[in-house]
Scaffold this active site. Structure first.
Site, PDB file in Angstrom:
ATOM      1  N   HIS A  52       0.833  -1.206   0.000  1.00 47.38           N
ATOM      2  CA  HIS A  52       0.000   0.000   0.000  1.00 47.38           C
ATOM      3  C   HIS A  52       0.868   1.255   0.000  1.00 47.38           C
ATOM      4  O   HIS A  52       0.660   2.175  -0.798  1.00 47.38           O
ATOM      5  CB  HIS A  52      -0.920  -0.033   1.229  1.00 47.38           C
ATOM      6  CG  HIS A  52      -1.796   1.160   1.375  1.00 47.38           C
ATOM      7  ND1 HIS A  52      -3.133   1.125   1.087  1.00 47.38           N
ATOM      8  CD2 HIS A  52      -1.538   2.419   1.787  1.00 47.38           C
ATOM      9  CE1 HIS A  52      -3.657   2.313   1.311  1.00 47.38           C
ATOM     10  NE2 HIS A  52      -2.705   3.126   1.740  1.00 47.38           N
ATOM     11  N   GLU A  53       1.847   1.288   0.885  1.00 46.86           N
ATOM     12  CA  GLU A  53       2.711   2.465   0.987  1.00 46.86           C
ATOM     13  C   GLU A  53       3.605   2.609  -0.242  1.00 46.86           C
ATOM     14  O   GLU A  53       3.912   3.718  -0.667  1.00 46.86           O
ATOM     15  CB  GLU A  53       3.550   2.407   2.267  1.00 46.86           C
ATOM     16  CG  GLU A  53       2.741   2.351   3.555  1.00 46.86           C
ATOM     17  CD  GLU A  53       1.678   3.429   3.670  1.00 46.86           C
ATOM     18  OE1 GLU A  53       1.888   4.559   3.180  1.00 46.86           O
ATOM     19  OE2 GLU A  53       0.614   3.147   4.249  1.00 46.86           O
ATOM     20  N   HIS A  97       1.726   4.448  -2.945  1.00 51.61           N
ATOM     21  CA  HIS A  97       1.851   5.894  -2.724  1.00 51.61           C
ATOM     22  C   HIS A  97       3.209   6.385  -3.229  1.00 51.61           C
ATOM     23  O   HIS A  97       3.302   7.382  -3.940  1.00 51.61           O
ATOM     24  CB  HIS A  97       1.750   6.239  -1.229  1.00 51.61           C
ATOM     25  CG  HIS A  97       0.389   6.156  -0.653  1.00 51.61           C
ATOM     26  ND1 HIS A  97      -0.672   6.927  -1.072  1.00 51.61           N
ATOM     27  CD2 HIS A  97      -0.097   5.403   0.371  1.00 51.61           C
ATOM     28  CE1 HIS A  97      -1.738   6.656  -0.347  1.00 51.61           C
ATOM     29  NE2 HIS A  97      -1.417   5.729   0.535  1.00 51.61           N
TER      30      HIS A  97
END
Length: 152
Positions: free
Chosen positions: A67-68, A71
């Site tokens: 997820h990170e 980003h």
């Protein structure tokens, strides 16, 4: 797991799922409470919640790292890196990252409530750390009068 192991794992996941290198720092941050991890826009670093890893293990941690990294890579490329952006949703789904992490169990504070009040009308119980003025405040449920029961 140490910060060095987390760094190595993040680099491996970045190569395996994104075919791109992760060129910044990944580290644990013990101060994170309500989130599994975060991507820092200014430094491009990733911080992970060690309590999440301790509670749910490596699989949950990998999902949050993905997820990170979504980003991270989208921000570096100048694409839509925010949760609501199409680019973000598409890439997160493509790599199989977690949209939300499981709730991290919080440690209960040993600090107990000092004051206990009860409504005289509906018997709703209220516990407070600070003393309240019973002439000024009323029950939030039925607007009845509050009566102090005990104080430590």
């Amino acid at each position: 797991m140490t910060d060095e192991e987390l760094q190595k794992l993040t680099e491996e996941i970045s190569i395996q799922f994104f075919n791109k290198k992760f060129r910044h720092k990944a580290r644990f941050n013990k101060r994170l409470r309500t989130t599994g991890g975060r991507y820092l826009l200014r430094t491009h670093d990733i911080e992970m919640n060690p309590h999440l890893f301790a509670a749910f293990g490596i699989e949950e941690l990998i999902g949050v790292i993905k997820h990170e990294l979504v980003h991270y890579h989208l921000h570096i490329e100048g694409k839509g890196y925010k949760h609501g952006d199409y680019d973000f949703k598409y890439l997160l789904n493509k790599v199989g990252g977690s949209r939300y992490c499981q709730s991290v169990p919080e440690k209960r504070r040993t600090e107990s409530y000092k004051y206990h009040y009860i409504c005289t009308d509906c018997t709703q119980s209220f516990k407070r750390k600070r003393k309240i003025d019973t002439k000024r405040y009323v029950c939030g449920k039925c607007r009845g009068k509050l009566k102090p029961i005990s104080s430590k």
